[in-house]
Design a protein around this motif. Structure first.
Motif, mmCIF file in Angstrom:
data_model
loop_
_atom_site.group_PDB
_atom_site.id
_atom_site.type_symbol
_atom_site.label_atom_id
_atom_site.label_comp_id
_atom_site.label_asym_id
_atom_site.label_seq_id
_atom_site.Cartn_x
_atom_site.Cartn_y
_atom_site.Cartn_z
ATOM 1 N N GLY A 53 0.823 -1.213 0.000
ATOM 2 C CA GLY A 53 0.000 0.000 0.000
ATOM 3 C C GLY A 53 0.853 1.257 0.000
ATOM 4 N N TYR A 54 1.906 1.274 0.820
ATOM 5 C CA TYR A 54 2.806 2.430 0.842
ATOM 6 C C TYR A 54 3.560 2.560 -0.485
ATOM 7 C CZ TYR A 54 2.099 3.508 5.754
ATOM 8 O OH TYR A 54 1.558 3.883 6.951
ATOM 9 N N TYR A 55 3.955 1.439 -1.054
ATOM 10 C CA TYR A 55 4.654 1.485 -2.341
ATOM 11 C C TYR A 55 3.752 2.124 -3.401
ATOM 12 C CZ TYR A 55 7.115 0.300 -6.562
ATOM 13 O OH TYR A 55 7.759 0.391 -7.758
ATOM 14 N N GLN A 59 4.270 5.556 -5.405
ATOM 15 C CA GLN A 59 4.323 5.532 -6.870
ATOM 16 C C GLN A 59 3.360 6.542 -7.484
ATOM 17 O OE1 GLN A 59 7.241 4.227 -8.083
ATOM 18 N NE2 GLN A 59 5.884 4.000 -9.785
ATOM 19 N N PHE A 60 2.136 6.597 -6.972
ATOM 20 C CA PHE A 60 1.174 7.565 -7.503
ATOM 21 C C PHE A 60 1.600 8.995 -7.189
ATOM 22 C CE2 PHE A 60 -1.707 3.942 -7.945
ATOM 23 C CZ PHE A 60 -2.267 4.233 -9.179
ATOM 24 N N MET A 61 2.163 9.211 -6.003
ATOM 25 C CA MET A 61 2.622 10.559 -5.664
ATOM 26 C C MET A 61 3.735 11.003 -6.619
ATOM 27 S SD MET A 61 2.473 10.396 -1.516
ATOM 28 C CE MET A 61 3.047 12.041 -1.241
ATOM 29 N N VAL A 62 4.663 10.115 -6.920
ATOM 30 C CA VAL A 62 5.746 10.446 -7.851
ATOM 31 C C VAL A 62 5.182 10.669 -9.256
ATOM 32 C CG1 VAL A 62 7.808 9.526 -9.007
ATOM 33 C CG2 VAL A 62 7.556 9.306 -6.526
ATOM 34 N N PRO A 72 -0.113 21.893 -14.142
ATOM 35 C CA PRO A 72 -0.378 22.209 -12.734
ATOM 36 C C PRO A 72 -1.644 21.572 -12.136
ATOM 37 C CG PRO A 72 0.397 24.165 -13.859
ATOM 38 C CD PRO A 72 0.195 23.103 -14.921
ATOM 39 N N PRO A 73 -2.712 21.331 -12.914
ATOM 40 C CA PRO A 73 -3.879 20.686 -12.300
ATOM 41 C C PRO A 73 -3.586 19.302 -11.691
ATOM 42 C CG PRO A 73 -4.533 21.700 -14.359
ATOM 43 C CD PRO A 73 -3.027 21.788 -14.278
ATOM 44 N N TYR A 74 -2.464 18.678 -12.076
ATOM 45 C CA TYR A 74 -2.104 17.396 -11.479
ATOM 46 C C TYR A 74 -1.870 17.521 -9.977
ATOM 47 C CZ TYR A 74 -1.936 14.080 -15.297
ATOM 48 O OH TYR A 74 -2.289 13.202 -16.298
ATOM 49 N N ALA A 75 -1.636 18.726 -9.494
ATOM 50 C CA ALA A 75 -1.467 18.942 -8.060
ATOM 51 C C ALA A 75 -2.730 18.527 -7.312
ATOM 52 C CB ALA A 75 -1.122 20.396 -7.778
ATOM 53 N N LEU A 76 -3.870 18.651 -7.969
ATOM 54 C CA LEU A 76 -5.140 18.258 -7.330
ATOM 55 C C LEU A 76 -5.191 16.761 -7.038
ATOM 56 C CD1 LEU A 76 -7.621 20.435 -9.430
ATOM 57 C CD2 LEU A 76 -6.768 20.869 -7.106
ATOM 58 N N PHE A 77 -4.502 15.962 -7.843
ATOM 59 C CA PHE A 77 -4.482 14.518 -7.605
ATOM 60 C C PHE A 77 -3.630 14.160 -6.380
ATOM 61 C CE2 PHE A 77 -5.341 14.566 -12.260
ATOM 62 C CZ PHE A 77 -6.585 13.960 -12.205
ATOM 63 N N LEU A 78 -2.724 15.051 -6.023
ATOM 64 C CA LEU A 78 -1.882 14.791 -4.855
ATOM 65 C C LEU A 78 -2.617 15.023 -3.535
ATOM 66 C CD1 LEU A 78 1.580 16.248 -5.879
ATOM 67 C CD2 LEU A 78 0.948 13.860 -5.611
ATOM 68 N N ILE A 79 -3.644 15.850 -3.559
ATOM 69 C CA ILE A 79 -4.354 16.183 -2.319
ATOM 70 C C ILE A 79 -4.906 14.943 -1.616
ATOM 71 C CG2 ILE A 79 -6.332 17.426 -1.332
ATOM 72 C CD1 ILE A 79 -5.745 19.616 -3.472
#
Length: 104
Positions: A53-55, A59-62, A72-79
């Motif tokens: 799960g952490y991996y 991976q998605f955060m990277v 820049p809208p990809y920042a919304l996926f990090l929230i």
């Protein structure tokens, strides 16, 4: 739809770390049934699912994070990813903190 664009945005590292991601998803899926979970035992099951799960979270955060300079809208996926990580860390910290019994 854009093979040249895909090739330009993809590297050997993407294939390696993405491939590992698929392997951990398969391992988590395979051990999510009663028989296979019992076969590896609860301790191994918990370790596998926690590490995997952490991996995947990392991976998605990277993956999303490296897209932010160009889109820049990809920042919304990090929230949501950062929220899940923060809540998990808070939960782990509170589980390790001794609570007062009988206070009051």
């Amino acid at each position: 739809m854009d093979p040249a664009g895909f090739a330009a945005a993809t590297s050997l590292a993407s294939y390696i770390f993405g491939g590992i991601g698929y392997v951990v998803i398969i391992a988590m899926t395979a051990t999510s049934f009663d028989r296979t979970a019992a076969a590896i035992g609860p301790r191994a099951w918990r370790r596998l699912h926690l590490a995997a799960g952490y991996y995947l979270l990392f991976q998605f955060m990277v993956s999303f994070g490296k897209q932010i300079p160009d889109m820049p809208p990809y920042a919304l996926f990090l929230i949501p990813l950062l929220t899940v990580f923060a809540l998990r860390m808070i939960s782990m910290a509170s589980a390790r903190t001794p609570h007062a019994v009988g206070a009051g």
